[in-house]
Design a protein around this motif. Structure first.
Motif, short mmCIF file in Angstrom:
data_model
loop_
_atom_site.label_atom_id
_atom_site.label_comp_id
_atom_site.label_asym_id
_atom_site.label_seq_id
_atom_site.Cartn_x
_atom_site.Cartn_y
_atom_site.Cartn_z
N GLY A 169 42.44 -57.54 -46.77
CA GLY A 169 43.13 -56.31 -47.16
C GLY A 169 43.79 -55.70 -45.95
N PRO A 170 44.52 -54.60 -46.14
CA PRO A 170 45.16 -53.95 -44.99
C PRO A 170 44.15 -53.41 -44.00
N ALA A 171 44.57 -53.30 -42.75
CA ALA A 171 43.71 -52.79 -41.69
C ALA A 171 44.24 -51.44 -41.20
N GLY A 172 43.35 -50.59 -40.77
CA GLY A 172 43.76 -49.34 -40.15
C GLY A 172 44.06 -49.57 -38.68
N LEU A 173 45.00 -48.80 -38.14
CA LEU A 173 45.31 -48.83 -36.72
C LEU A 173 45.56 -47.40 -36.27
N VAL A 174 44.74 -46.93 -35.34
CA VAL A 174 44.90 -45.60 -34.78
C VAL A 174 44.99 -45.76 -33.27
N TRP A 175 46.06 -45.25 -32.68
CA TRP A 175 46.23 -45.41 -31.24
C TRP A 175 46.79 -44.13 -30.64
N ALA A 176 46.57 -43.98 -29.35
CA ALA A 176 47.01 -42.78 -28.64
C ALA A 176 47.70 -43.19 -27.35
N ARG A 177 48.86 -42.60 -27.11
CA ARG A 177 49.54 -42.75 -25.82
C ARG A 177 50.45 -41.55 -25.63
N PRO A 190 49.02 -56.36 -43.22
CA PRO A 190 49.65 -55.06 -42.98
C PRO A 190 48.67 -54.07 -42.38
N VAL A 191 49.18 -53.13 -41.60
CA VAL A 191 48.32 -52.09 -41.04
C VAL A 191 48.74 -50.73 -41.58
N VAL A 192 47.76 -49.86 -41.71
CA VAL A 192 48.00 -48.45 -42.02
C VAL A 192 47.94 -47.73 -40.68
N PRO A 193 49.11 -47.37 -40.09
CA PRO A 193 49.12 -46.88 -38.71
C PRO A 193 49.03 -45.35 -38.63
N ALA A 207 40.91 -40.21 -32.33
CA ALA A 207 41.36 -41.47 -32.91
C ALA A 207 40.23 -42.16 -33.65
N ILE A 208 39.02 -42.14 -33.08
CA ILE A 208 37.87 -42.73 -33.76
C ILE A 208 37.61 -41.99 -35.07
N VAL A 249 41.26 -50.75 -36.23
CA VAL A 249 41.33 -50.90 -34.78
C VAL A 249 41.72 -49.55 -34.18
N VAL A 250 41.00 -49.14 -33.16
CA VAL A 250 41.30 -47.92 -32.42
C VAL A 250 41.62 -48.31 -30.99
N SER A 251 42.69 -47.74 -30.43
CA SER A 251 43.04 -48.07 -29.05
C SER A 251 43.72 -46.88 -28.38
N ALA A 252 43.54 -46.78 -27.09
CA ALA A 252 44.22 -45.75 -26.30
C ALA A 252 44.42 -46.27 -24.89
N ALA A 253 45.50 -45.86 -24.27
CA ALA A 253 45.78 -46.28 -22.90
C ALA A 253 46.49 -45.17 -22.16
#
Length: 437
Positions: free
Chosen positions: A97-105, A169-172, A185-186, A202-206
């Motif tokens: 199924g679709p995946a979530g994606l939360v990111w911060a920049r 697909p991702v839900v961004p 983000a979490i 997926v959660v990511s930040a840089a």
């Protein structure tokens, strides 16, 4: 584990380690990644002479794996951290199924807060206004065939690239919440998972903002460390000698899943369970934190996680090493925990890495999860002269003890506050077996 949201994968790129295990080993050893800032001339600045810098050989390895001509350094760091997290989560094949994606920049542009980023963007807007005005069709004709330069692009290909990496697909959702952005983000990813829209996120930040412009901004605030001794001692949360924070470049990533989804994939050992969180925005002051707001988000996180202040085993502090933030956080901790503060261990990852803005919340959540799984509270080796005005219990050596719950704090400019509780899972992920000699 029914109904739980669990962390099944983790990845980090930091000044003290570019893998989860090297990062953790450096935390326990008290090995600093703060070094003299030699990439630019800082002699005229009143502070900011040191930074948390990823070693050059590590950068070259990351660029070789994930660099691309049109990919920013911040996105490159996130790709490396995400790849680590997906591998750690034993992700293979395509999610069902679709995946979530939360990111911060940080905006403007992935290159960071250089003044020319703003100048180029504003110049382009002025040229467009002068030539075609604001009529939509004319603007469209003006922009057709033009590509935004990398330094002013507000968007990146990151969500598309992650979608291709996952094969689904991702839900961004992209966040801009300064230094509380990692925990926010979490929380956003957990909301996605609980809504049923996705079962895998997926959660990511840089951050990579070590530029003359950023240093001059913080220099005006006198927010950066003015320490002139050993660079590794520059970031000293809760120490009476602290004189400001140290900024760094870093990235972190987590894979979050519903426990049911993890079980269907055959993953029964996880890093942590996300308990509850508290979030708040306060307009009282753009930079100065308030005790009342920190207390509020901590109490909310504890209550939402189904425990009480007596049920918290350790605190992974925001701990920026600034005069005001540390004492404000400490006072709020005393309000929540009272007499327990005499025995409640407090860790502060920024003492070794420096401050990575939104990335810090993700990176330090990795440390919180490892504290739960390994039963070790990392030391704060730079706090050698504890400030009685803070009166928190840090240790110069690792503390080995059972840990069921960790309270993690992150606060940021603009009145952003976040606190989160992580719980030890029933079947925690063990440490990897040592390589045979």
């Amino acid at each position: 584990m029914n109904g739980q949201i669990v962390i099944t994968g983790m990845g980090v790129v930091t000044p003290i380690g570019a893998t989860v295990e090297s990062f953790w080993e450096a935390n326990l050893a008290g090995r600093s990644g703060v070094v003299p800032e030699d990439r630019m001339d800082v002699t005229g600045l009143p502070c900011g002479w040191v930074a948390g810098i990823i070693p050059e050989e590590v950068k070259e390895d990351i660029k070789a794996r994930h660099g691309a001509p049109d990919r920013s350094w911040g996105d490159t760091l996130m790709h490396d951290a995400v790849d680590q997290a997906l591998t750690d989560a034993r992700f293979s094949g395509r999610p069902d199924g679709p995946a979530g994606l939360v990111w911060a920049r940080v905006w403007p542009g992935p290159s960071g807060s250089f003044p020319q980023d703003y100048a180029r963007h504003m110049t382009d807007l002025a040229v467009r206004q002068r030539e075609v005005g604001n009529e939509p069709a004319a603007v469209l004709r003006h922009l057709r065939g033009r590509s935004l330069p990398l330094e002013v692009g507000d968007l990146s290909a990151f969500p598309r690239e992650i979608s291709e990496r996952l094969g689904t697909p991702v839900v961004p959702a992209r966040l801009e919440a300064t230094c509380s952005g990692g925990l926010r983000a979490i929380a956003e990813a957990v909301r996605m998972l609980r809504s049923g829209r996705v079962e895998f996120a997926v959660v990511s930040a840089a951050v990579s903002r070590n530029t003359p412009y950023v240093l001059s901004q913080y220099g005006q605030l006198m927010a950066l460390s003015r320490w002139k001794g050993d660079p590794g001692q520059s970031s000293m949360p809760f120490d009476r000698r602290r004189s400001g924070m140290v900024i760094n470049e870093s990235a972190g990533a987590l894979v979050l899943e519903t426990a049911e989804h993890a079980a269907r994939r055959g993953v029964d050992r996880v890093h942590a369970v996300v308990g509850g969180w508290g979030l708040a925005v306060d307009t009282a002051h753009i930079t100065a934190p308030r005790v009342e707001m920190i207390e509020r988000v901590m109490r909310t996180a504890i209550e939402e996680s189904g425990t009480t202040p007596d049920g918290i085993d350790t605190v992974n502090a925001h701990g920026t090493s600034t005069r005001l933030n540390d004492v404000t956080e400490a006072r709020a901790l005393h309000r929540v925990f009272g007499e327990r503060m005499a025995e409640l261990p407090v860790s502060a990852v920024k003492s070794l890495t420096g401050h990575g803005s939104a990335a810090s919340g993700v990176v330090e959540s990795v440390a919180a999860a490892l504290t739960l799984c390994r039963g070790v509270v990392p030391p704060v080796v730079t706090c050698t002269e504890p400030d009685p005005a803070c009166d928190v219990r840090t240790s110069p050596t690792p503390l080995r003890q059972p840990v069921r719950t960790v309270l993690k704090n992150s606060f940021g400019f603009g009145g952003q506050y976040a606190s989160m509780v992580f719980l030890r899972p029933e079947r925690p992920r063990p440490a990897p077996a040592a390589d045979p000699a």
